[in-house]
Design a protein around this motif. Structure first.
Motif, short mmCIF file in Angstrom:
data_model
loop_
_atom_site.label_atom_id
_atom_site.label_comp_id
_atom_site.label_asym_id
_atom_site.label_seq_id
_atom_site.Cartn_x
_atom_site.Cartn_y
_atom_site.Cartn_z
N MET A 82 -10.73 65.64 -33.22
CA MET A 82 -9.32 66.01 -33.35
C MET A 82 -9.18 67.39 -33.98
SD MET A 82 -7.60 62.37 -34.53
CE MET A 82 -5.95 63.07 -34.59
N ALA A 83 -10.02 67.69 -34.97
CA ALA A 83 -9.97 69.01 -35.61
C ALA A 83 -10.31 70.12 -34.62
CB ALA A 83 -10.93 69.05 -36.79
N VAL A 84 -11.28 69.85 -33.73
CA VAL A 84 -11.65 70.84 -32.71
C VAL A 84 -10.47 71.07 -31.76
CG1 VAL A 84 -13.17 71.30 -30.75
CG2 VAL A 84 -14.10 70.31 -32.83
N GLY A 85 -9.80 69.99 -31.37
CA GLY A 85 -8.64 70.12 -30.49
C GLY A 85 -7.53 70.92 -31.13
N ILE A 86 -7.25 70.65 -32.40
CA ILE A 86 -6.20 71.39 -33.13
C ILE A 86 -6.57 72.86 -33.24
CG2 ILE A 86 -5.07 71.64 -35.37
CD1 ILE A 86 -5.29 68.60 -35.66
N LEU A 87 -7.85 73.15 -33.51
CA LEU A 87 -8.31 74.53 -33.61
C LEU A 87 -8.09 75.27 -32.29
CD1 LEU A 87 -9.71 76.75 -35.25
CD2 LEU A 87 -11.90 75.83 -34.48
N GLY A 88 -8.39 74.58 -31.18
CA GLY A 88 -8.18 75.20 -29.87
C GLY A 88 -6.71 75.48 -29.60
N ILE A 89 -5.84 74.54 -29.99
CA ILE A 89 -4.39 74.74 -29.79
C ILE A 89 -3.90 75.93 -30.61
CG2 ILE A 89 -2.12 73.72 -30.22
CD1 ILE A 89 -3.37 70.98 -29.62
N VAL A 90 -4.32 75.99 -31.87
CA VAL A 90 -3.91 77.11 -32.74
C VAL A 90 -4.42 78.43 -32.18
CG1 VAL A 90 -4.18 78.13 -35.03
CG2 VAL A 90 -3.77 75.68 -34.80
N ALA A 91 -5.69 78.44 -31.74
CA ALA A 91 -6.26 79.66 -31.17
C ALA A 91 -5.46 80.13 -29.96
CB ALA A 91 -7.72 79.44 -30.80
N GLY A 92 -5.13 79.18 -29.08
CA GLY A 92 -4.37 79.54 -27.88
C GLY A 92 -3.00 80.09 -28.21
N ILE A 93 -2.30 79.45 -29.15
CA ILE A 93 -0.96 79.89 -29.52
C ILE A 93 -1.01 81.28 -30.16
CG2 ILE A 93 0.98 79.45 -31.07
CD1 ILE A 93 0.50 76.46 -30.64
N VAL A 94 -1.98 81.49 -31.07
CA VAL A 94 -2.08 82.79 -31.76
C VAL A 94 -2.36 83.90 -30.77
CG1 VAL A 94 -3.43 84.13 -33.40
CG2 VAL A 94 -2.74 81.80 -33.97
N VAL A 95 -3.31 83.68 -29.86
CA VAL A 95 -3.67 84.72 -28.89
C VAL A 95 -2.50 85.02 -27.95
CG1 VAL A 95 -5.16 85.25 -26.93
CG2 VAL A 95 -6.14 84.25 -29.00
#
Length: 206
Positions: free
Chosen positions: A146-159
């Motif tokens: 779940m932490a990996v998924g959240i990290l990917g979502i945050v990365a996508g939104i920030v970029v």
């Protein structure tokens, strides 16, 4: 973000040993395969960070190769899941490959176009990973996934939300996120290895 799904005990009917789908399933459930995906994410991230003056052309090629490789890893890892849960993973694998092709087809595209491709792939990837972790209650080390998924979502939104005036700043950000995602994926691989050992399954696979 290739993640295993289901319990490590491997319940359910086993296809014949010579079945190509079974071979893909065994490979996709191997912790070493997951670790390979993590390395494929880490390497371009480290290259971008240690080569801060990388040109946009080289950056696009690195990102394109990364997406193509991740598409391959995701395609194989999909077979390690239950058949009913494969569609989102297959769609994501295709998305990664398409993103990689777009980056390599026109490596001189603008930084805005490159960030759009990478951000969209990371966002969708994070959503699919998070959904898989939430939907699969018996997933080993579910919190890590779940932490990996959240990290990917945050990365996508920030970029996707970043202004594109500074190519250098975005280059550093992409490199940093690739390293963070790679480390998170390595943590998932090692957690899966631990789950396999506890289940009495050989560490090389299932």
């Amino acid at each position: 973000m290739t993640t295993p799904q289901g319990s490590a005990s491997g319940a359910g009917p086993t296809p014949p040993a010579g079945d190509p789908e079974d071979q893909l399933a065994r490979l996709g459930r191997s912790w070493t395969w997951l670790l390979g995906a993590a390395v494929a994410t880490l390497v371009p991230g480290v290259l971008v960070l240690v080569w801060p003056d990388v040109t946009l052309h080289v950056l696009a090629v690195l990102i394109g190769l990364y997406l193509l490789v991740m598409g391959g890893f995701r395609f194989v890892s999909v077979f390690g899941r239950d058949s009913g849960d494969r569609v989102p993973g297959l769609i994501l694998a295709v998305l990664c490959v398409l993103g990689g092709v777009l980056c390599l087809r026109n490596p001189l595209q603008t930084i805005a176009a490159l960030s759009l491709i990478v951000g969209a792939v990371w966002l969708v990837s994070g959503i699919v990973t998070l959904y898989s972790a939430i939907a699969t209650r018996n997933m080993p080390h579910r919190g890590v996934v779940m932490a990996v998924g959240i990290l990917g979502i945050v990365a996508g939104i920030v970029v996707l939300a970043l202004p594109t005036e500074s190519a250098r700043a975005l280059t550093r950000l992409l490199g940093l996120w690739l390293v963070l995602l790679g480390l998170a994926e390595a943590a998932v691989a090692l957690a899966w290895r631990s789950a396999l050992r506890r289940a009495g399954i050989p560490p090389g696979g299932r």
